[in-house]
Design a protein around this motif. Structure first.
Motif, mmCIF file in Angstrom:
data_model
loop_
_atom_site.group_PDB
_atom_site.id
_atom_site.type_symbol
_atom_site.label_atom_id
_atom_site.label_comp_id
_atom_site.label_asym_id
_atom_site.label_seq_id
_atom_site.Cartn_x
_atom_site.Cartn_y
_atom_site.Cartn_z
ATOM 1 N N UNK A 102 0.827 -1.207 0.000
ATOM 2 C CA UNK A 102 0.000 0.000 0.000
ATOM 3 C C UNK A 102 0.858 1.252 0.000
ATOM 4 N N UNK A 103 1.895 1.268 0.823
ATOM 5 C CA UNK A 103 2.832 2.389 0.804
ATOM 6 C C UNK A 103 4.174 1.933 1.338
ATOM 7 N N UNK A 104 5.220 2.625 0.907
ATOM 8 C CA UNK A 104 6.575 2.336 1.350
ATOM 9 C C UNK A 104 7.347 3.643 1.317
ATOM 10 N N UNK A 105 8.040 3.935 2.398
ATOM 11 C CA UNK A 105 8.857 5.140 2.385
ATOM 12 C C UNK A 105 10.054 4.999 3.301
ATOM 13 N N UNK A 106 11.141 5.623 2.875
ATOM 14 C CA UNK A 106 12.366 5.675 3.656
ATOM 15 C C UNK A 106 12.345 7.003 4.400
ATOM 16 N N UNK A 107 12.597 6.957 5.694
ATOM 17 C CA UNK A 107 12.593 8.170 6.514
ATOM 18 C C UNK A 107 13.883 8.940 6.242
ATOM 19 N N UNK A 108 13.730 10.245 5.998
ATOM 20 C CA UNK A 108 14.884 11.092 5.701
ATOM 21 C C UNK A 108 15.045 12.164 6.770
ATOM 22 N N UNK A 109 16.261 12.649 6.889
ATOM 23 C CA UNK A 109 16.561 13.734 7.813
ATOM 24 C C UNK A 109 15.940 15.011 7.275
ATOM 25 N N UNK A 110 15.227 15.752 8.107
ATOM 26 C CA UNK A 110 14.519 16.934 7.605
ATOM 27 C C UNK A 110 15.471 18.069 7.225
ATOM 28 N N UNK A 111 16.661 18.117 7.817
ATOM 29 C CA UNK A 111 17.612 19.178 7.491
ATOM 30 C C UNK A 111 18.426 18.872 6.240
ATOM 31 N N UNK A 112 18.975 17.645 6.169
ATOM 32 C CA UNK A 112 19.861 17.305 5.052
ATOM 33 C C UNK A 112 19.150 16.585 3.919
ATOM 34 N N UNK A 113 18.018 15.954 4.191
ATOM 35 C CA UNK A 113 17.301 15.199 3.165
ATOM 36 C C UNK A 113 17.894 13.826 2.920
ATOM 37 N N UNK A 114 18.902 13.446 3.691
ATOM 38 C CA UNK A 114 19.530 12.130 3.531
ATOM 39 C C UNK A 114 18.749 11.073 4.308
ATOM 40 N N UNK A 115 18.872 9.821 3.859
ATOM 41 C CA UNK A 115 18.203 8.708 4.526
ATOM 42 C C UNK A 115 18.701 8.557 5.955
ATOM 43 N N UNK A 116 17.783 8.186 6.843
ATOM 44 C CA UNK A 116 18.157 7.926 8.242
ATOM 45 C C UNK A 116 18.416 6.446 8.479
ATOM 46 N N UNK A 117 18.307 5.635 7.424
ATOM 47 C CA UNK A 117 18.652 4.221 7.541
ATOM 48 C C UNK A 117 17.510 3.308 7.924
ATOM 49 N N UNK A 118 16.283 3.832 7.907
ATOM 50 C CA UNK A 118 15.133 2.970 8.184
ATOM 51 C C UNK A 118 13.920 3.496 7.432
ATOM 52 N N UNK A 119 12.904 2.646 7.347
ATOM 53 C CA UNK A 119 11.682 3.038 6.652
ATOM 54 C C UNK A 119 10.509 2.203 7.119
ATOM 55 N N UNK A 120 9.354 2.467 6.517
ATOM 56 C CA UNK A 120 8.130 1.764 6.866
ATOM 57 C C UNK A 120 7.432 1.309 5.596
ATOM 58 N N UNK A 121 6.843 0.131 5.666
ATOM 59 C CA UNK A 121 6.114 -0.432 4.531
ATOM 60 C C UNK A 121 4.792 -0.966 5.055
ATOM 61 N N UNK A 122 3.707 -0.671 4.342
ATOM 62 C CA UNK A 122 2.404 -1.225 4.698
ATOM 63 C C UNK A 122 1.991 -2.197 3.603
ATOM 64 N N UNK A 123 1.849 -3.457 3.991
ATOM 65 C CA UNK A 123 1.368 -4.490 3.069
ATOM 66 C C UNK A 123 -0.136 -4.630 3.253
ATOM 67 N N UNK A 124 -0.827 -4.919 2.171
ATOM 68 C CA UNK A 124 -2.287 -4.986 2.207
ATOM 69 C C UNK A 124 -2.800 -6.103 3.113
ATOM 70 N N UNK A 125 -2.047 -7.176 3.259
ATOM 71 C CA UNK A 125 -2.492 -8.310 4.060
ATOM 72 C C UNK A 125 -1.466 -8.595 5.156
ATOM 73 N N UNK A 126 -1.942 -8.730 6.363
ATOM 74 C CA UNK A 126 -1.049 -8.962 7.509
ATOM 75 C C UNK A 126 -0.303 -10.286 7.380
ATOM 76 N N UNK A 127 -0.914 -11.271 6.755
ATOM 77 C CA UNK A 127 -0.226 -12.563 6.563
ATOM 78 C C UNK A 127 0.987 -12.398 5.673
ATOM 79 N N UNK A 128 0.885 -11.532 4.656
ATOM 80 C CA UNK A 128 2.039 -11.253 3.800
ATOM 81 C C UNK A 128 3.138 -10.568 4.602
#
Length: 156
Positions: free
Chosen positions: A102-128
Motif C-alpha cells: 500500500x505504501x513504502x517510504x524511507x525516513x529522511x533527515x529533515x535538514x539534510x534530506x539524507x536517509x536515516x537508515x530505516x523506513x516503513x512499509x504497509x502491506x495490504x495483508x497482515x499474513x504477507x
C-alpha cells in the motif's frame, strides 16, 4: 481569634476534599458506564461492509494461506538497517514479492534530506507482512543486513 480562623480554614479544606471525592466518583461512574469511547457497530454497518466484525478480522489473521479471506487486515512493517542509498522505490520493490504494497517510504533527515537508515512499509495483508518478516529479517540489501519487524506506535 486564631482558633476561629483555623476552624474556618479547616472547614473549607474539608468541603474541598468532599467536592473532589464526589467529582472523582462521578468520573469513575462516567468512565465505567457505556462503552468507554469504543465505537459500537450496528448490524447494518457490519453487513453493509462499513466495519469488519471480530470474526472477519480473526479469520483474516488466522486463515490458511490457500484460502481467500473475506476481509484483510493490513500489516505495517518497520525496516531498519537500510543503506543510505536505498530509496522508497527500492524498498517497495523489495517487498512487492510478498504481496500488495500500500505504501513504502524511507525516513529522511529533515535538514539534510539524507536517509536515516530505516523506513516503513504497509502491506495490504497482515499474513504477507508476517511472511516478509520471516524471509527478510537479517538478509542482505545493498550490502547491509535488514532488520524487519512489525511496526509499533511510538509513545509520545
Amino acid at each position: 481569634m486564631g482558633k476561629s480562623t483555623y476552624s474556618a480554614g479547616k472547614r473549607q479544606r474539608e468541603r474541598d476534599k468532599e467536592r473532589k471525592r464526589k467529582e472523582k466518583s462521578a468520573r469513575r461512574r462516567e468512565n465505567t458506564s457505556g462503552t468507554g469511547g469504543v465505537p459500537i457497530a450496528t448490524a447494518d454497518q457490519i453487513q453493509g461492509g462499513a466495519m469488519l466484525s471480530v470474526e472477519e478480522v480473526m479469520q483474516s489473521i488466522h486463515a490458511p494461506p490457500d484460502s481467500t479471506p473475506r476481509a484483510t487486515v493490513p500489516g505495517r512493517l518497520f525496516v531498519g538497517g537500510l543503506g543510505f542509498n536505498v530509496t522508497s522505490a527500492d524498498l517497495r520493490a523489495t517487498l512487492e514479492r510478498f504481496g500488495a504494497v500500500e505504501d513504502a517510504f524511507v525516513v529522511t533527515d529533515r535538514d539534510t534530506g539524507e536517509s536515516r537508515g530505516f523506513g516503513f512499509v504497509t502491506l495490504a495483508d497482515r499474513r504477507d507482512a508476517t511472511r516478509a518478516i520471516k524471509e527478510l529479517d537479517n538478509t542482505d540489501l545493498q550490502g547491509r543486513a535488514l532488520v524487519v519487524r512489525l511496526a509499533t506506535e511510538r509513545q509520545r
